[in-house]
Write a protein that holds these residues in place. Structure first.
Motif, PDB file in Angstrom:
ATOM      1  N   ASP A 106      86.985  11.011  44.707  1.00 20.83           N
ATOM      2  CA  ASP A 106      86.375  11.194  46.028  1.00 20.83           C
ATOM      3  C   ASP A 106      85.261  10.173  46.168  1.00 20.83           C
ATOM      4  OD1 ASP A 106      87.978  13.356  46.628  1.00 20.83           O
ATOM      5  OD2 ASP A 106      86.559  14.805  45.785  1.00 20.83           O
ATOM      6  N   LEU A 107      85.234   9.500  47.298  1.00 22.16           N
ATOM      7  CA  LEU A 107      84.240   8.463  47.527  1.00 22.16           C
ATOM      8  C   LEU A 107      83.625   8.650  48.904  1.00 22.16           C
ATOM      9  CD1 LEU A 107      82.999   5.722  46.566  1.00 22.16           C
ATOM     10  CD2 LEU A 107      84.862   4.636  47.795  1.00 22.16           C
ATOM     11  N   ASN A 108      82.328   8.862  48.934  1.00 22.87           N
ATOM     12  CA  ASN A 108      81.566   8.925  50.172  1.00 22.87           C
ATOM     13  C   ASN A 108      80.484   7.856  50.086  1.00 22.87           C
ATOM     14  OD1 ASN A 108      82.958  11.171  51.141  1.00 22.87           O
ATOM     15  ND2 ASN A 108      81.674  12.545  49.915  1.00 22.87           N
ATOM     16  N   SER A 109      80.382   7.039  51.134  1.00 21.10           N
ATOM     17  CA  SER A 109      79.401   5.961  51.058  1.00 21.10           C
ATOM     18  C   SER A 109      78.732   5.737  52.399  1.00 21.10           C
ATOM     19  CB  SER A 109      80.069   4.672  50.592  1.00 21.10           C
ATOM     20  OG  SER A 109      81.033   4.255  51.519  1.00 21.10           O
ATOM     21  N   GLY A 116      68.383  -1.463  46.095  1.00 19.14           N
ATOM     22  CA  GLY A 116      68.388  -0.402  47.094  1.00 19.14           C
ATOM     23  C   GLY A 116      69.725   0.312  47.202  1.00 19.14           C
ATOM     24  N   LEU A 117      70.666  -0.006  46.354  1.00 18.37           N
ATOM     25  CA  LEU A 117      71.974   0.652  46.376  1.00 18.37           C
ATOM     26  C   LEU A 117      71.964   1.785  45.356  1.00 18.37           C
ATOM     27  CD1 LEU A 117      74.900   0.701  47.400  1.00 18.37           C
ATOM     28  CD2 LEU A 117      75.462  -0.926  45.608  1.00 18.37           C
ATOM     29  N   ARG A 118      72.034   3.010  45.824  1.00 22.80           N
ATOM     30  CA  ARG A 118      72.019   4.195  44.953  1.00 22.80           C
ATOM     31  C   ARG A 118      73.450   4.673  44.757  1.00 22.80           C
ATOM     32  NH1 ARG A 118      67.615   2.305  44.104  1.00 22.80           N
ATOM     33  NH2 ARG A 118      65.774   2.898  45.248  1.00 22.80           N
ATOM     34  N   ILE A 119      73.896   4.687  43.512  1.00 24.50           N
ATOM     35  CA  ILE A 119      75.262   5.087  43.205  1.00 24.50           C
ATOM     36  C   ILE A 119      75.204   6.321  42.318  1.00 24.50           C
ATOM     37  CG2 ILE A 119      77.422   4.399  42.120  1.00 24.50           C
ATOM     38  CD1 ILE A 119      76.628   1.499  42.798  1.00 24.50           C
ATOM     39  N   LEU A 120      75.820   7.391  42.778  1.00 20.63           N
ATOM     40  CA  LEU A 120      75.858   8.640  42.039  1.00 20.63           C
ATOM     41  C   LEU A 120      77.304   8.894  41.606  1.00 20.63           C
ATOM     42  CD1 LEU A 120      74.443  11.208  41.069  1.00 20.63           C
ATOM     43  CD2 LEU A 120      74.931  12.206  43.293  1.00 20.63           C
ATOM     44  N   ILE A 121      77.517   8.923  40.317  1.00 17.53           N
ATOM     45  CA  ILE A 121      78.860   9.142  39.766  1.00 17.53           C
ATOM     46  C   ILE A 121      78.886  10.523  39.140  1.00 17.53           C
ATOM     47  CG2 ILE A 121      80.573   8.345  38.108  1.00 17.53           C
ATOM     48  CD1 ILE A 121      79.335   5.537  38.429  1.00 17.53           C
ATOM     49  N   LYS A 122      79.777  11.366  39.642  1.00 16.10           N
ATOM     50  CA  LYS A 122      79.918  12.732  39.134  1.00 16.10           C
ATOM     51  C   LYS A 122      81.260  12.850  38.412  1.00 16.10           C
ATOM     52  CE  LYS A 122      77.737  14.442  43.297  1.00 16.10           C
ATOM     53  NZ  LYS A 122      77.972  15.209  44.519  1.00 16.10           N
ATOM     54  N   ASN A 175      78.447   8.034  46.768  1.00 15.57           N
ATOM     55  CA  ASN A 175      78.710   9.226  45.960  1.00 15.57           C
ATOM     56  C   ASN A 175      80.157   9.171  45.512  1.00 15.57           C
ATOM     57  OD1 ASN A 175      76.138  10.296  46.292  1.00 15.57           O
ATOM     58  ND2 ASN A 175      76.709  11.245  48.241  1.00 15.57           N
ATOM     59  N   LEU A 176      80.353   9.168  44.208  1.00 15.88           N
ATOM     60  CA  LEU A 176      81.689   9.031  43.637  1.00 15.88           C
ATOM     61  C   LEU A 176      81.956  10.215  42.725  1.00 15.88           C
ATOM     62  CD1 LEU A 176      84.200   7.187  43.073  1.00 15.88           C
ATOM     63  CD2 LEU A 176      82.874   6.218  41.210  1.00 15.88           C
ATOM     64  N   ALA A 177      82.969  11.006  43.045  1.00 12.90           N
ATOM     65  CA  ALA A 177      83.433  12.084  42.175  1.00 12.90           C
ATOM     66  C   ALA A 177      84.707  11.569  41.507  1.00 12.90           C
ATOM     67  CB  ALA A 177      83.696  13.353  42.970  1.00 12.90           C
TER      68      ALA A 177
END
Length: 179
Positions: free
Chosen positions: A140-143, A125-131, A96-98
């Motif tokens: 902000d980076l949560n992984s 299988g790598l889900r990347i969500l960019i906000k 999750n990337l803000a």
């Protein structure tokens, strides 16, 4: 340009003498001082181009030297490369990337670019969500990354390389050539 003989280089220089209308054949200068500074810059540029040509010539000679050996072991190299995909097993992963810059237009452009780069990883299988975050400078980076590494496959690849004499000689020769 790459010249094979020095005679060709001399012919190229002779052709360039006649291309400059400000200079006569007896090397008297009829041009202004501003032309001299541009001539010096063109000489520097020519020197840099010759150095780049030398590097590309060295690389070309290296490729010509080792091409037959690479073609002999081409099947083994392809088999090793295809085996590499069996080393890492990805589980369900997410990032999750803000992301935000002060300029909204640039924020959207960079976010779109990042999404385009990371989109192919969804299949693995790598889900990347960019906000995108507007009017704010923020990152902000949560992984959560989970994967398994198969050491057995890695040992198989090393064994394939060590037991193949032609491939081993090629690797040693390239290592010596590049260092």
């Amino acid at each position: 340009m790459i010249y094979q003989e020095d005679d060709n280089l001399q012919e190229g220089i002779d052709d360039n003498k006649n291309d400059n209308p400000g200079k006569t054949l007896d090397n008297t200068d009829n041009s202004s001082d501003a032309d001299d500074s541009t001539n010096n810059k063109s000489v520097d540029t020519a020197c840099n181009e010759e150095k780049a040509d030398d590097d590309s010539t060295d690389t070309l000679q290296l490729i010509r030297k080792y091409y037959p050996e690479v073609m002999e072991v081409k099947g083994d190299i392809i088999r090793i490369i295809l085996t590499f995909k069996k080393i890492i097993f990805l589980d369900e992963n997410c990032i999750n990337l803000a992301f935000g810059l002060i300029d909204n237009n640039i924020t959207i452009k960079v976010s779109t670019f990042l999404w385009a780069i990371t989109a192919p990883f969804y299949a693995t299988g790598l889900r990347i969500l960019i906000k995108p975050v507007m009017n704010e400078f923020r990152l902000d980076l949560n992984s959560r990354l989970n994967f398994q590494l198969s050491l057995l496959v890695l040992l198989q690849i090393l064994l394939m390389i060590i037991t193949n004499r032609k491939l081993l000689k090629l690797i040693i020769g390239l290592y010596k050539e590049l260092n």
